[in-house]
Every structure is written in structure tokens, then in C-alpha cells.
Design a protein around this motif. Structure first.
Motif, PDB file in Angstrom:
ATOM      1  N   GLU A   1      24.723 -20.797  -1.473  1.00  0.00           N
ATOM      2  CA  GLU A   1      25.664 -20.894  -0.333  1.00  0.00           C
ATOM      3  C   GLU A   1      24.727 -19.765   1.125  1.00  0.00           C
ATOM      4  N   SER A   2      23.341 -19.970   0.663  1.00  0.00           N
ATOM      5  CA  SER A   2      22.416 -19.854   1.278  1.00  0.00           C
ATOM      6  C   SER A   2      22.939 -18.187   2.018  1.00  0.00           C
ATOM      7  N   ASP A   3      23.509 -17.334   1.403  1.00  0.00           N
ATOM      8  CA  ASP A   3      23.313 -16.276   1.928  1.00  0.00           C
ATOM      9  C   ASP A   3      21.967 -14.895   1.214  1.00  0.00           C
ATOM     10  N   TYR A   4      21.337 -15.884   1.657  1.00  0.00           N
ATOM     11  CA  TYR A   4      20.050 -15.343   0.822  1.00  0.00           C
ATOM     12  C   TYR A   4      19.371 -13.662   0.682  1.00  0.00           C
ATOM     13  N   ILE A   5      20.062 -12.808   2.307  1.00  0.00           N
ATOM     14  CA  ILE A   5      19.851 -11.226   2.128  1.00  0.00           C
ATOM     15  C   ILE A   5      20.358 -11.301   1.087  1.00  0.00           C
ATOM     16  N   ALA A   6      22.387 -11.505   0.686  1.00  0.00           N
ATOM     17  CA  ALA A   6      23.436 -10.965  -0.496  1.00  0.00           C
ATOM     18  C   ALA A   6      22.833 -11.615  -1.757  1.00  0.00           C
ATOM     19  N   ALA A   7      22.137 -12.401  -1.726  1.00  0.00           N
ATOM     20  CA  ALA A   7      21.262 -13.333  -3.010  1.00  0.00           C
ATOM     21  C   ALA A   7      19.947 -11.656  -3.284  1.00  0.00           C
ATOM     22  N   TYR A   8      19.436 -11.882  -2.796  1.00  0.00           N
ATOM     23  CA  TYR A   8      17.979 -11.227  -2.550  1.00  0.00           C
ATOM     24  C   TYR A   8      19.264  -9.768  -2.861  1.00  0.00           C
ATOM     25  N   ASN A   9      20.183  -8.528  -2.835  1.00  0.00           N
ATOM     26  CA  ASN A   9      20.430  -7.812  -2.842  1.00  0.00           C
ATOM     27  C   ASN A   9      20.734  -7.860  -3.866  1.00  0.00           C
ATOM     28  N   PHE A  10      21.941  -8.913  -4.816  1.00  0.00           N
ATOM     29  CA  PHE A  10      22.225  -9.271  -5.767  1.00  0.00           C
ATOM     30  C   PHE A  10      21.060  -8.943  -6.873  1.00  0.00           C
ATOM     31  N   TYR A  11      20.231  -9.572  -6.733  1.00  0.00           N
ATOM     32  CA  TYR A  11      19.067  -9.787  -7.795  1.00  0.00           C
ATOM     33  C   TYR A  11      18.110  -8.534  -8.272  1.00  0.00           C
TER      34      TYR A  11
ATOM     35  N   ASN B   1      11.680  -9.141 -20.059  1.00  0.00           N
ATOM     36  CA  ASN B   1      12.197 -10.280 -19.274  1.00  0.00           C
ATOM     37  C   ASN B   1      12.979 -10.828 -18.096  1.00  0.00           C
ATOM     38  N   PHE B   2      14.203 -10.340 -18.295  1.00  0.00           N
ATOM     39  CA  PHE B   2      15.172 -10.452 -17.099  1.00  0.00           C
ATOM     40  C   PHE B   2      14.967  -9.799 -16.045  1.00  0.00           C
ATOM     41  N   ILE B   3      13.595  -8.373 -16.391  1.00  0.00           N
ATOM     42  CA  ILE B   3      13.688  -8.075 -14.793  1.00  0.00           C
ATOM     43  C   ILE B   3      12.192  -9.037 -14.384  1.00  0.00           C
ATOM     44  N   ASP B   4      12.002  -9.406 -14.725  1.00  0.00           N
ATOM     45  CA  ASP B   4      10.636 -10.141 -14.514  1.00  0.00           C
ATOM     46  C   ASP B   4      11.088 -11.665 -13.831  1.00  0.00           C
ATOM     47  N   ASN B   5      12.332 -12.415 -14.392  1.00  0.00           N
ATOM     48  CA  ASN B   5      13.264 -12.668 -13.804  1.00  0.00           C
ATOM     49  C   ASN B   5      13.537 -12.847 -12.186  1.00  0.00           C
ATOM     50  N   MET B   6      14.170 -11.487 -12.779  1.00  0.00           N
ATOM     51  CA  MET B   6      14.910 -10.675 -11.239  1.00  0.00           C
ATOM     52  C   MET B   6      13.792 -10.890  -9.972  1.00  0.00           C
ATOM     53  N   ASN B   7      12.748  -9.991 -10.865  1.00  0.00           N
ATOM     54  CA  ASN B   7      11.265 -10.319  -9.429  1.00  0.00           C
ATOM     55  C   ASN B   7      11.234 -11.475  -8.933  1.00  0.00           C
ATOM     56  N   ALA B   8      11.463 -12.801  -9.794  1.00  0.00           N
ATOM     57  CA  ALA B   8      10.560 -14.214  -9.725  1.00  0.00           C
ATOM     58  C   ALA B   8      12.177 -14.446  -8.635  1.00  0.00           C
ATOM     59  N   ASN B   9      13.130 -13.826  -8.761  1.00  0.00           N
ATOM     60  CA  ASN B   9      14.803 -14.874  -8.100  1.00  0.00           C
ATOM     61  C   ASN B   9      14.606 -13.599  -6.699  1.00  0.00           C
ATOM     62  N   MET B  10      14.020 -12.582  -6.782  1.00  0.00           N
ATOM     63  CA  MET B  10      13.839 -11.903  -4.917  1.00  0.00           C
ATOM     64  C   MET B  10      12.817 -12.485  -4.568  1.00  0.00           C
ATOM     65  N   LYS B  11      11.680 -12.855  -4.967  1.00  0.00           N
ATOM     66  CA  LYS B  11      11.162 -13.391  -4.430  1.00  0.00           C
ATOM     67  C   LYS B  11      10.561 -15.038  -3.515  1.00  0.00           C
ATOM     68  N   ARG B  12      11.505 -15.427  -4.756  1.00  0.00           N
ATOM     69  CA  ARG B  12      11.899 -16.541  -4.457  1.00  0.00           C
ATOM     70  C   ARG B  12      12.883 -16.828  -2.712  1.00  0.00           C
ATOM     71  N   VAL B  13      14.490 -16.545  -3.310  1.00  0.00           N
ATOM     72  CA  VAL B  13      14.849 -15.591  -2.328  1.00  0.00           C
ATOM     73  C   VAL B  13      14.244 -15.389  -0.572  1.00  0.00           C
ATOM     74  N   LYS B  14      13.482 -14.603  -1.197  1.00  0.00           N
ATOM     75  CA  LYS B  14      12.688 -13.798   0.119  1.00  0.00           C
ATOM     76  C   LYS B  14      11.881 -15.030   0.724  1.00  0.00           C
ATOM     77  N   ASP B  15      10.816 -16.323  -0.053  1.00  0.00           N
ATOM     78  CA  ASP B  15      10.240 -16.990   0.592  1.00  0.00           C
ATOM     79  C   ASP B  15      11.485 -17.866   1.113  1.00  0.00           C
ATOM     80  N   LYS B  16      12.727 -17.900   1.288  1.00  0.00           N
ATOM     81  CA  LYS B  16      13.533 -18.987   1.647  1.00  0.00           C
ATOM     82  C   LYS B  16      13.859 -18.387   3.005  1.00  0.00           C
ATOM     83  N   MET B  17      14.052 -17.221   3.098  1.00  0.00           N
ATOM     84  CA  MET B  17      14.516 -16.084   4.318  1.00  0.00           C
ATOM     85  C   MET B  17      13.642 -17.192   5.686  1.00  0.00           C
ATOM     86  N   SER B  18      14.444 -16.814   6.862  1.00  0.00           N
ATOM     87  CA  SER B  18      14.162 -16.774   8.068  1.00  0.00           C
ATOM     88  C   SER B  18      12.849 -15.502   8.165  1.00  0.00           C
TER      89      SER B  18
END
Length: 173
Positions: free
Chosen positions: A125-135, A146-163
């Protein structure tokens, strides 16, 4: 009618067949179990998984997941599987309601997985701050490296999408 214990053993065999990739025989065995015990919730969960993941029949997947939750209300697997399905077909409002229901009614909730799914929806839904906080919350409750590594990758990805403004807002919180 044979005893329930026989069908519990058949369920274990069906689960093994599915794990080994023999989906067709596992499905057949699950259907046989349900023909004798239509309220066998775990068999409904596994059939829901087959219909959703292997046959892309979402309506039948939903049908079996709902029966699994009805007949086996303390069994956590269908709650998460149903969440995955709802999100994958874009029914976010229902998924959010279901997650809320699960948090309020199920014991032994896998908060990490559900928070990760809340993050996935927020990201879609392009709510990157909420996504980051949920991850971040999913990572906090996780134990699997492995899950923790995946969450780190998710957080980095959404941070890269943020304005730049979203990144600033994230730092201020």
C-alpha cells in the motif's frame, strides 16, 4: 467407521507425503480422512494449503481454512495460512481484520510472522513507514536467524523506497 486414532495416523502419513512432494497422494488421503471425519480441522488446513499453493484455487483454499479454524480453533497453522492467502489475493481489509481477530483470540500466536505480513501489506500500500515498523517489530519477536535476516532485508528495501521526508520522519520517531 474406523477409530479416530486410525485417521490421525493417516493424517500423519498424508503430511509426510506432502512434505516429500507427493501432493496428489497426500490430497487423496486427506479427502479420505474428511469423508469419514468431516470435522478433522488439521486435514482441512492441509487441503486448504494444497488448493491455495498447488492448485491456485483460492475459493477452495478459503473454504478449507475456515473449516480448519472452526473445527480446530487452537491450531495456529490455518490462521497464518489464511492470512497469506488473503494478502496474496489482495484482500487487505479482510486480512487486517483476521489478524486482529487472531491476536485477540488465539493463544501462542506467532507475532513475528503476522507482523511481517502486516508489513508486507503496508509495503504493497506504499505506507513505507508502517511497513518498516512492522518489519522491525517482527524482527524483535523473532528467534530464527534466517527470519531475522529476512526482516533486515525487508527494512532496508522499504527504507530505500522512502522519500527523504519519510526517512527524516522515521529518524525522528
Amino acid at each position: 467407521m474406523e477409530s479416530l486414532s486410525f485417521y490421525e495416523n493417516q493424517f500423519i502419513k498424508a503430511d509426510s507425503l506432502i512434505s516429500e512432494g507427493n501432493i496428489a497422494d497426500g490430497k487423496e488421503m486427506l479427502e479420505e480422512i474428511l469423508s469419514q471425519y468431516p470435522d478433522f480441522g488439521k486435514a482441512h488446513n492441509h487441503l486448504g494449503w494444497i488448493y491455495y499453493n498447488k492448485l491456485s484455487n483460492y475459493d477452495k483454499g478459503i473454504y478449507h481454512y475456515k473449516l480448519a479454524m472452526k473445527f480446530e480453533p487452537k491450531y495456529p497453522a490455518p490462521y497464518l495460512n489464511y492470512t497469506y492467502l488473503l494478502i496474496d489475493i489482495g484482500r487487505y481489509a479482510e486480512a487486517k481484520e483476521h489478524i486482529d481477530f487472531t491476536f485477540n483470540n488465539l493463544e501462542n500466536v506467532d507475532y513475528s510472522s503476522f507482523n511481517s505480513e502486516l508489513g508486507r501489506m503496508a509495503e504493497y500500500e506504499s505506507d513505507y513507514i508502517a511497513a518498516y515498523n512492522f518489519y522491525k517489530l517482527a524482527k524483535k519477536n523473532a528467534l530464527n536467524p534466517n527470519f531475522i535476516d529476512n526482516m533486515n532485508a525487508n527494512m532496508k528495501r522499504v527504507k530505500d523506497k522512502m522519500s527523504i521526508f519519510e526517512k527524516l520522519k522515521l529518524k525522528l520517531n
